[in-house]
Design an enzyme around this catalytic site. Structure first.
Site, PDB file in Angstrom:
ATOM      1  N   SER A  12      38.854  49.988  59.965  1.00  0.00           N
ATOM      2  CA  SER A  12      37.913  49.237  60.228  1.00  0.00           C
ATOM      3  C   SER A  12      36.970  50.221  58.573  1.00  0.00           C
ATOM      4  O   SER A  12      37.093  51.595  58.457  1.00  0.00           O
ATOM      5  CB  SER A  12      37.216  50.036  61.236  1.00  0.00           C
ATOM      6  OG  SER A  12      35.820  50.832  61.023  1.00  0.00           O
ATOM      7  N   HIS A  37      38.909  45.300  60.550  1.00  0.00           N
ATOM      8  CA  HIS A  37      37.977  45.164  61.285  1.00  0.00           C
ATOM      9  C   HIS A  37      36.354  45.641  61.355  1.00  0.00           C
ATOM     10  O   HIS A  37      36.631  46.687  60.756  1.00  0.00           O
ATOM     11  CB  HIS A  37      38.242  46.236  62.656  1.00  0.00           C
ATOM     12  CG  HIS A  37      37.766  46.270  63.903  1.00  0.00           C
ATOM     13  ND1 HIS A  37      37.722  45.649  64.523  1.00  0.00           N
ATOM     14  CD2 HIS A  37      36.893  47.450  63.520  1.00  0.00           C
ATOM     15  CE1 HIS A  37      36.496  46.024  65.928  1.00  0.00           C
ATOM     16  NE2 HIS A  37      35.741  47.374  65.044  1.00  0.00           N
ATOM     17  N   ASP A  39      32.479  46.385  61.573  1.00  0.00           N
ATOM     18  CA  ASP A  39      31.891  46.966  62.352  1.00  0.00           C
ATOM     19  C   ASP A  39      30.218  46.956  62.565  1.00  0.00           C
ATOM     20  O   ASP A  39      29.710  47.571  61.177  1.00  0.00           O
ATOM     21  CB  ASP A  39      31.186  48.563  62.957  1.00  0.00           C
ATOM     22  CG  ASP A  39      33.253  48.536  63.324  1.00  0.00           C
ATOM     23  OD1 ASP A  39      33.659  48.109  64.551  1.00  0.00           O
ATOM     24  OD2 ASP A  39      33.724  49.225  62.987  1.00  0.00           O
ATOM     25  N   MET A  41      26.090  46.541  62.953  1.00  0.00           N
ATOM     26  CA  MET A  41      25.191  47.563  64.017  1.00  0.00           C
ATOM     27  C   MET A  41      23.985  47.046  63.331  1.00  0.00           C
ATOM     28  O   MET A  41      23.661  47.211  62.437  1.00  0.00           O
ATOM     29  CB  MET A  41      25.258  48.813  64.117  1.00  0.00           C
ATOM     30  CG  MET A  41      26.912  49.373  63.976  1.00  0.00           C
ATOM     31  SD  MET A  41      27.516  51.450  64.147  1.00  0.00           S
ATOM     32  CE  MET A  41      29.291  51.093  64.433  1.00  0.00           C
ATOM     33  N   HIS A  70      33.146  43.004  64.071  1.00  0.00           N
ATOM     34  CA  HIS A  70      32.966  43.724  66.078  1.00  0.00           C
ATOM     35  C   HIS A  70      31.466  43.740  65.973  1.00  0.00           C
ATOM     36  O   HIS A  70      30.597  44.724  65.204  1.00  0.00           O
ATOM     37  CB  HIS A  70      33.912  44.987  65.667  1.00  0.00           C
ATOM     38  CG  HIS A  70      32.344  45.899  67.039  1.00  0.00           C
ATOM     39  ND1 HIS A  70      33.307  46.695  67.132  1.00  0.00           N
ATOM     40  CD2 HIS A  70      32.413  45.234  68.626  1.00  0.00           C
ATOM     41  CE1 HIS A  70      32.992  47.390  68.382  1.00  0.00           C
ATOM     42  NE2 HIS A  70      31.895  46.387  68.978  1.00  0.00           N
ATOM     43  N   MET A  72      27.838  45.428  66.936  1.00  0.00           N
ATOM     44  CA  MET A  72      27.796  46.087  68.250  1.00  0.00           C
ATOM     45  C   MET A  72      25.539  45.491  67.781  1.00  0.00           C
ATOM     46  O   MET A  72      24.974  46.146  67.271  1.00  0.00           O
ATOM     47  CB  MET A  72      27.482  47.167  67.440  1.00  0.00           C
ATOM     48  CG  MET A  72      29.267  47.231  68.416  1.00  0.00           C
ATOM     49  SD  MET A  72      29.914  49.132  67.475  1.00  0.00           S
ATOM     50  CE  MET A  72      30.136  48.933  65.674  1.00  0.00           C
ATOM     51  N   MET A 141      36.470  49.264  74.333  1.00  0.00           N
ATOM     52  CA  MET A 141      35.818  50.616  73.580  1.00  0.00           C
ATOM     53  C   MET A 141      36.873  51.430  74.189  1.00  0.00           C
ATOM     54  O   MET A 141      36.553  51.486  75.473  1.00  0.00           O
ATOM     55  CB  MET A 141      34.363  50.152  73.655  1.00  0.00           C
ATOM     56  CG  MET A 141      34.147  49.207  73.010  1.00  0.00           C
ATOM     57  SD  MET A 141      34.009  49.143  71.048  1.00  0.00           S
ATOM     58  CE  MET A 141      33.644  50.556  69.950  1.00  0.00           C
ATOM     59  N   ASP A 179      39.616  50.395  70.077  1.00  0.00           N
ATOM     60  CA  ASP A 179      38.854  50.251  69.373  1.00  0.00           C
ATOM     61  C   ASP A 179      38.079  51.824  69.593  1.00  0.00           C
ATOM     62  O   ASP A 179      37.214  52.412  70.555  1.00  0.00           O
ATOM     63  CB  ASP A 179      37.640  49.375  69.003  1.00  0.00           C
ATOM     64  CG  ASP A 179      36.986  49.551  67.895  1.00  0.00           C
ATOM     65  OD1 ASP A 179      36.874  50.608  66.953  1.00  0.00           O
ATOM     66  OD2 ASP A 179      35.606  48.655  67.683  1.00  0.00           O
TER      67      ASP A 179
HETATM   68  C1  DX5 Z   1      32.522  52.403  66.877  1.00  0.00           C
HETATM   69  C2  DX5 Z   1      33.116  51.595  65.898  1.00  0.00           C
HETATM   70  C3  DX5 Z   1      34.684  51.451  65.562  1.00  0.00           C
HETATM   71  C4  DX5 Z   1      34.948  53.077  64.608  1.00  0.00           C
HETATM   72  C5  DX5 Z   1      36.344  53.110  64.998  1.00  0.00           C
HETATM   73  O1  DX5 Z   1      30.968  51.926  67.340  1.00  0.00           O
HETATM   74  O2  DX5 Z   1      33.380  49.976  66.609  1.00  0.00           O
HETATM   75  O3  DX5 Z   1      35.638  50.107  64.877  1.00  0.00           O
HETATM   76  O4  DX5 Z   1      34.333  52.726  63.116  1.00  0.00           O
HETATM   77  O5  DX5 Z   1      36.124  54.208  63.929  1.00  0.00           O
HETATM   78  P1  DX5 Z   1      37.669  55.041  64.730  1.00  0.00           P
HETATM   79  O6  DX5 Z   1      38.795  54.609  63.774  1.00  0.00           O
HETATM   80  O7  DX5 Z   1      37.174  56.398  63.345  1.00  0.00           O
HETATM   81  O8  DX5 Z   1      36.875  56.050  65.829  1.00  0.00           O
HETATM   82 ZN    ZN Z   2      34.490  48.104  65.739  1.00  0.00          ZN
END
Ligand code: DX5
Ligand code: ZN
Length: 224
Positions: A12, A37, A39, A41, A70, A72, A141, A179
């Site tokens: 990520s 991956h 992320d 948000m 991903h 969110m 998660m 994740d």
């Molecule tokens: C958090 C993300 C993850 C996160 C993973 O909301 O969905 O993908 O960035 O980071 P680490 O591996 O540092 O937990």
């Molecule tokens: Zn993620």
């Protein structure tokens, strides 16, 4: 040491240096990661904001590896087309944000993408069972979504075990991704529980080591 099947590693980029994103992406690719991956948000589904389709396009330009987004975000389907256009292969939406998962699945497939569903720590596996046969991936998660660098909550690996048992009947390889908080010291436990894809954010992009070194450490922890 217990032998485990080879898991895919999905960095990520959330904690990567965005000032030199292409270089950071290439470093992880050189380090032998399998996909990225990304992320996204929206400041509503989770309080934080990260990035949108243009960053996905920038990663697309830097690597030929598959990209999964991903999301969110609330109303995820409204953004599927933009992410597909920027080169995402797999669109992952949250069960908690998707009113009708079937509609989301169909739209992702219509756009030529794979469809994944993510479940938050408080969501039970039972919630997504009706759609398992039509899905291309489930993301479990292991942290509360919103930011990288949190500690894994290993009790949620029980959901991975449960899912692995349920997808056995589908008669195909079924990707289960974990994740949150994946590190060298817990990667094997995730794979033994039945995970086939490990998201690794701060384990790959941190200030202590290069992405290549970090990926080598993860691979060696997995016994690859
Ligand atoms: C958090 C993300 C993850 C996160 C993973 O909301 O969905 O993908 O960035 O980071 P680490 O591996 O540092 O937990
Ligand atoms: Zn993620």
């Amino acid at each position: 040491m217990t032998s485990v099947r080879r898991a895919l590693i999905a960095p990520s980029i959330l904690t990567a240096d965005f000032g030199r994103l292409a270089e950071q992406v290439r470093a992880a690719e050189e380090g032998g990661c399998d996909l990225f991956h990304l992320d996204v948000m929206d400041g509503h589904f989770v309080p934080q904001l990260s990035f949108g389709p243009s960053v996905v396009g920038a990663v697309r330009a830097a690597t030929t590896l598959p990209l999964e987004v991903h999301m969110m975000v609330e109303r995820p389907h409204e953004h599927f087309e933009s992410f597909a256009r920027e080169g995402a292969q797999r669109l992952v939406f949250h069960y908690e944000a998707a009113g009708d998962p079937a509609e989301h699945l169909e739209l992702a497939h219509r756009l030529g993408c794979e469809a994944g569903i993510a479940i938050n720590p408080e969501t039970p596996v039972e919630a997504i069972v009706p759609w398992l046969a039509a899905l291309d991936e489930v993301v479990v998660m292991l942290i509360k979504p919103g930011r990288g660098g949190q500690e894994m909550m290993p009790q949620h690996l029980e959901k991975v075990r449960d899912l692995r048992a349920r997808v056995g009947g589908l008669g195909r390889e079924f990707p289960i991704e974990v994740d949150g908080g994946v590190k060298s010291h817990n990667a094997t436990t995730c794979v033994e529980a039945g995970a086939t894809i490990l998201v690794a954010g701060s384990a790959v992009y941190n200030e202590r080591e290069t992405p290549q070194q970090a990926l080598a450490a993860l691979r060696s922890a997995l016994g690859d």
